[in-house]
Design an enzyme around this catalytic site. Structure first.
Site, mmCIF file in Angstrom:
data_model
loop_
_atom_site.group_PDB
_atom_site.id
_atom_site.type_symbol
_atom_site.label_atom_id
_atom_site.label_comp_id
_atom_site.label_asym_id
_atom_site.label_seq_id
_atom_site.Cartn_x
_atom_site.Cartn_y
_atom_site.Cartn_z
ATOM 1 N N GLU A 119 -18.353 -20.099 51.582
ATOM 2 C CA GLU A 119 -18.731 -18.701 51.365
ATOM 3 C C GLU A 119 -18.877 -18.005 52.718
ATOM 4 O O GLU A 119 -19.946 -18.071 53.338
ATOM 5 C CB GLU A 119 -20.073 -18.615 50.632
ATOM 6 C CG GLU A 119 -20.069 -19.161 49.237
ATOM 7 C CD GLU A 119 -21.119 -18.492 48.357
ATOM 8 O OE1 GLU A 119 -20.724 -17.954 47.310
ATOM 9 O OE2 GLU A 119 -22.305 -18.473 48.718
ATOM 10 N N HIS A 158 -27.476 -22.138 50.441
ATOM 11 C CA HIS A 158 -26.859 -20.809 50.313
ATOM 12 C C HIS A 158 -27.268 -19.948 51.511
ATOM 13 O O HIS A 158 -28.391 -20.042 51.991
ATOM 14 C CB HIS A 158 -27.307 -20.139 49.006
ATOM 15 C CG HIS A 158 -26.485 -18.929 48.678
ATOM 16 N ND1 HIS A 158 -26.697 -17.718 49.282
ATOM 17 C CD2 HIS A 158 -25.438 -18.772 47.842
ATOM 18 C CE1 HIS A 158 -25.800 -16.857 48.817
ATOM 19 N NE2 HIS A 158 -25.029 -17.471 47.940
ATOM 20 N N GLY A 165 -21.172 -10.157 48.722
ATOM 21 C CA GLY A 165 -21.690 -8.814 48.412
ATOM 22 C C GLY A 165 -20.841 -7.717 49.035
ATOM 23 O O GLY A 165 -21.310 -6.588 49.216
#
Ligand code: 13P
Length: 258
Positions: free
Chosen positions: A171, A101, A177
């Protein structure tokens, strides 16, 4: 267990939320209740490590699976303070593990480390969710080259037989966010590119087979379009995955896309 079905896969990455085990238990209970009603969708929740056991259930819940946010590169128990082995995660019923991530890459995970984590997860028969994505986009398309290199380096020397079990979560860092997700049309374009990279690496059939998820500011509102127009196999959801009404709504909406 590799994700081989044609069903959509919705993965909730809880990140460092919620604050207490009581809240975590409550979230999991609500999401299990929603998961059993789904027809075309599988749900994975990835709570923080201390909450995994409290969120899982002894009895199998239909369409509901446990995931973890990280696994150690260490493949055996031993003097590795602070590490959590993939074998330990498997032992408590974890089936999926997020690997690479961007929030972990930012804290020091190199492609080499990511490749080692992938191997450790695969070695335990679990499914790694490999996160990739560019930090910024440029007109000339240099980000595509960077994305390709990141995928190649993260897969390291994996053989095709192992690579078959990987799920890729695209991503784009700039969409995580953020106020808005990437446009569904652009998700489609980039997911095709990722499939092509897999075809180049492991053969044409892998390009067709690889499961690609999208992540970055997914909500119950934009999820159906990202699935239908972006033509991805599922979603990796952050904030909306710890918001009970939002995530339940998202699951229902995605399930209706079929
Ligand atoms: P948000 O959905 O909060 O943008 O987070 C995305 C993400 O990083 C999931 O792994």
């Amino acid at each position: 267990m590799p994700h081989t079905s044609h069903k959509k896969l919705i993965v909730g990455n809880w990140k460092m939320n919620p604050a207490t085990s009581a809240e975590a238990k409550k979230l999991a209970r609500k999401f299990k209740r929603a998961a059993v009603t789904l027809e075309h969708t599988e749900v994975v929740i990835c709570p923080p490590l201390p909450f995994i056991t409290i969120c899982s259930s002894r009895k199998k819940v239909s369409h509901f699976h446990m995931g973890a946010q990280v696994a150690s590169t260490q493949e055996e128990s031993g003097p590795h303070t602070g590490e959590v082995g993939a074998h330990m995660l498997r032992d408590i019923g974890v089936e999926y593990v997020i690997v690479g991530h961007s929030e972990q890459r930012k804290r020091g995970d190199t492609d080499l480390l990511v490749a080692a984590r992938l191997k450790a997860v695969l070695g335990q028969g679990m499914t790694p969710i490999l996160c990739v994505g560019e930090a910024t986009r440029d007109e000339s398309g240099a980000y595509l080259e960077a994305l390709k290199n990141q995928i190649k380096a993260s897969c390291g020397d994996l053989l095709k037989s192992s690579a078959k079990s990987i799920i890729v979560a695209y991503e784009p860092i700039w969409a995580i966010g953020a106020a808005e997700a990437m446009k569904a049309e652009d998700v489609y374009e980039t997911s095709l590119f990722i499939k092509k990279v897999f075809a180049d690496l492991y053969g044409a059939d892998m390009g067709l087979k690889v499961t690609v998820l999208y992540g970055g500011s997914v909500t119950f509102r934009n999820a159906p379009d990202i699935i239908a127009i972006g033509k991805v196999d599922g979603l990796l959801v952050g904030r909306e995955s710890v918001n009970v009404p939002g995530f339940v709504e998202l699951l229902k909406a995605v399930d209706l896309v079929g």
